[in-house]
Design a protein around this motif. Sequence first.
Motif, short mmCIF file in Angstrom:
data_model
loop_
_atom_site.label_atom_id
_atom_site.label_comp_id
_atom_site.label_asym_id
_atom_site.label_seq_id
_atom_site.Cartn_x
_atom_site.Cartn_y
_atom_site.Cartn_z
N THR A 135 -17.81 -25.27 1.97
CA THR A 135 -18.83 -24.47 1.32
C THR A 135 -18.19 -23.79 0.11
OG1 THR A 135 -18.39 -22.49 2.64
CG2 THR A 135 -20.08 -24.01 3.47
N ILE A 136 -18.90 -23.78 -0.99
CA ILE A 136 -18.41 -23.16 -2.23
C ILE A 136 -19.51 -22.25 -2.76
CG2 ILE A 136 -17.53 -23.55 -4.54
CD1 ILE A 136 -16.68 -26.35 -3.66
N GLU A 137 -19.15 -21.01 -3.01
CA GLU A 137 -20.11 -20.06 -3.55
C GLU A 137 -20.63 -20.57 -4.89
OE1 GLU A 137 -22.37 -16.64 -3.27
OE2 GLU A 137 -20.90 -17.35 -1.79
N PRO A 138 -21.93 -20.59 -5.10
CA PRO A 138 -22.48 -21.08 -6.37
C PRO A 138 -21.83 -20.37 -7.57
CG PRO A 138 -24.24 -20.76 -4.79
CD PRO A 138 -23.00 -20.20 -4.15
N GLY A 139 -21.38 -21.18 -8.53
CA GLY A 139 -20.78 -20.64 -9.74
C GLY A 139 -19.28 -20.42 -9.67
N PHE A 140 -18.68 -20.60 -8.48
CA PHE A 140 -17.23 -20.38 -8.36
C PHE A 140 -16.50 -21.70 -8.50
CE2 PHE A 140 -13.27 -19.99 -5.89
CZ PHE A 140 -12.68 -18.96 -6.60
N ALA A 141 -15.65 -21.82 -9.51
CA ALA A 141 -14.85 -23.03 -9.72
C ALA A 141 -13.52 -22.85 -9.00
CB ALA A 141 -14.63 -23.27 -11.21
N TRP A 142 -13.39 -23.45 -7.84
CA TRP A 142 -12.24 -23.16 -6.98
C TRP A 142 -10.91 -23.54 -7.61
CZ3 TRP A 142 -8.65 -26.64 -5.25
CH2 TRP A 142 -8.97 -27.99 -5.32
N ASP A 143 -10.89 -24.52 -8.49
CA ASP A 143 -9.62 -24.96 -9.08
C ASP A 143 -9.47 -24.56 -10.54
OD1 ASP A 143 -11.57 -26.66 -10.06
OD2 ASP A 143 -10.50 -28.52 -9.57
N GLU A 144 -10.20 -23.54 -10.97
CA GLU A 144 -10.09 -23.07 -12.35
C GLU A 144 -9.65 -21.62 -12.44
OE1 GLU A 144 -13.66 -23.94 -14.52
OE2 GLU A 144 -13.58 -26.08 -14.05
N GLN A 145 -9.01 -21.11 -11.39
CA GLN A 145 -8.48 -19.76 -11.43
C GLN A 145 -7.11 -19.78 -12.12
OE1 GLN A 145 -10.84 -17.39 -10.12
NE2 GLN A 145 -11.84 -19.39 -10.33
N ASP A 146 -6.65 -18.63 -12.57
CA ASP A 146 -5.39 -18.58 -13.31
C ASP A 146 -4.17 -18.54 -12.40
OD1 ASP A 146 -6.62 -18.42 -15.96
OD2 ASP A 146 -7.27 -16.42 -15.33
N ALA A 147 -4.31 -17.95 -11.23
CA ALA A 147 -3.18 -17.83 -10.30
C ALA A 147 -3.69 -17.90 -8.87
CB ALA A 147 -2.44 -16.52 -10.54
N TYR A 148 -2.84 -18.41 -7.99
CA TYR A 148 -3.21 -18.56 -6.58
C TYR A 148 -2.10 -17.98 -5.70
CZ TYR A 148 -6.81 -21.78 -8.20
OH TYR A 148 -7.88 -22.33 -8.84
N LEU A 149 -2.51 -17.25 -4.67
CA LEU A 149 -1.59 -16.67 -3.70
C LEU A 149 -1.79 -17.39 -2.37
CD1 LEU A 149 -2.23 -12.89 -4.48
CD2 LEU A 149 -0.48 -14.37 -5.48
N PHE A 150 -0.84 -18.21 -1.98
CA PHE A 150 -0.97 -19.00 -0.76
C PHE A 150 -0.28 -18.33 0.43
CE2 PHE A 150 -1.97 -22.26 -3.80
CZ PHE A 150 -2.76 -23.19 -3.11
N ASP A 151 -1.03 -18.18 1.52
CA ASP A 151 -0.43 -17.82 2.79
C ASP A 151 0.44 -19.01 3.23
OD1 ASP A 151 -0.15 -16.48 5.39
OD2 ASP A 151 -1.43 -18.10 6.12
N ILE A 152 1.40 -18.76 4.12
CA ILE A 152 2.28 -19.84 4.57
C ILE A 152 1.84 -20.41 5.91
CG2 ILE A 152 4.63 -20.42 5.30
CD1 ILE A 152 5.69 -18.55 3.16
N ASP A 153 1.98 -19.64 6.99
CA ASP A 153 1.72 -20.15 8.34
C ASP A 153 0.24 -20.40 8.58
OD1 ASP A 153 4.46 -19.97 9.50
OD2 ASP A 153 4.20 -17.86 9.00
N GLY A 154 -0.08 -21.65 8.91
CA GLY A 154 -1.46 -22.02 9.16
C GLY A 154 -2.19 -22.49 7.91
N THR A 155 -1.66 -22.15 6.75
CA THR A 155 -2.28 -22.55 5.48
C THR A 155 -1.48 -23.67 4.82
OG1 THR A 155 -3.16 -20.32 5.13
CG2 THR A 155 -3.04 -21.77 3.21
N LEU A 156 -0.20 -23.43 4.58
CA LEU A 156 0.67 -24.46 4.01
C LEU A 156 1.29 -25.33 5.10
CD1 LEU A 156 2.65 -22.47 1.28
CD2 LEU A 156 0.67 -23.96 0.94
N LEU A 157 1.63 -24.71 6.22
CA LEU A 157 2.37 -25.43 7.24
C LEU A 157 2.11 -24.83 8.62
CD1 LEU A 157 4.95 -23.38 8.07
CD2 LEU A 157 5.69 -24.08 5.79
N ARG A 158 2.57 -25.55 9.62
CA ARG A 158 2.47 -25.09 11.01
C ARG A 158 3.84 -25.23 11.68
NH1 ARG A 158 1.13 -28.06 15.62
NH2 ARG A 158 0.36 -29.78 14.33
N SER A 159 4.22 -24.21 12.43
CA SER A 159 5.49 -24.25 13.16
C SER A 159 5.27 -24.82 14.56
CB SER A 159 6.08 -22.83 13.28
OG SER A 159 6.39 -22.30 12.01
N ARG A 160 6.14 -25.74 14.94
CA ARG A 160 6.10 -26.29 16.30
C ARG A 160 7.32 -25.84 17.10
NH1 ARG A 160 4.53 -32.56 15.10
NH2 ARG A 160 6.58 -32.44 14.08
#
Length: 251
Positions: free
Chosen positions: A19-44
């Motif tokens: 789902t994308i909020e109308p009018g929001f371009a998800w890949d046109e922001q200037d900077a992104y702050l990524f969480d690590i665990d569960g978002t980028l990777l998973r620890s086993r």
Amino acid sequence: MQLKTKESGLNPSANPRVTIEPGFAWDEQDAYLFDIDGTLLRSRDRIHVDSFAASVQRVTGFEVTLAGIVLQGSTDTGILREACNQAGIPAEVLEEHTAAILEAMGKSVTEQRHALDLVLMPGVEDALRHLAERGALLGVATGNLEVIGWIKVEHVGLREWFRFGGFSDHFPVRAELIGHAADKAREMAGQDARVCVVGDTPRDVEAAQANSLPVIAVATGRYSFDELGELRPEVCATSLADLLAYKGAAA
């Protein structure tokens, strides 16, 4: 919010939902702050998790447990406080020894870094490459301690994508951590830079909203698409792989 469904071809979910909020371009922001665990990777493995009790015991002699503590979306410093409070450790003891405990945690994970068992979440590297090619500044904003966060990112081969990070060493409250990381992003990308948070827990969404930042929520951790969607993030996706089906698209 508008529902779209499409196969991304990048290890997509069995039932991809975006789902994308109308009018929001998800890949046109200037900077992104990524969480690590569960978002980028998973620890086993339990190397990071076990470092809490081992470090507290080594430094203070007290025994603590993380049983009953919600780890997803929490900060290492916040988890430490909660575990110590739960164990009845006097506040003044924790205050005196916090720095030493955190140092011991970092050392514990560093010494065992080659035994880490980490896996990338679907579409992560493709998403980072896509955003970087569009000129976005990429950073991490995580509840991990700094030394532990970078070890994990390096271990899965993602370090080259990130130019800065926000960590929990001095920020037990996630909203404050996100605010600090956003300030860093604006120092590097310009004070008017549009900063977007990417995370997998309600606490990521709430921390972004507390700082008036848009957020991309991905259901690759412990929380479902529907649970995250209830908080009305600008974007909610079953994975970054599924979101990549909408490159350049604003719903």
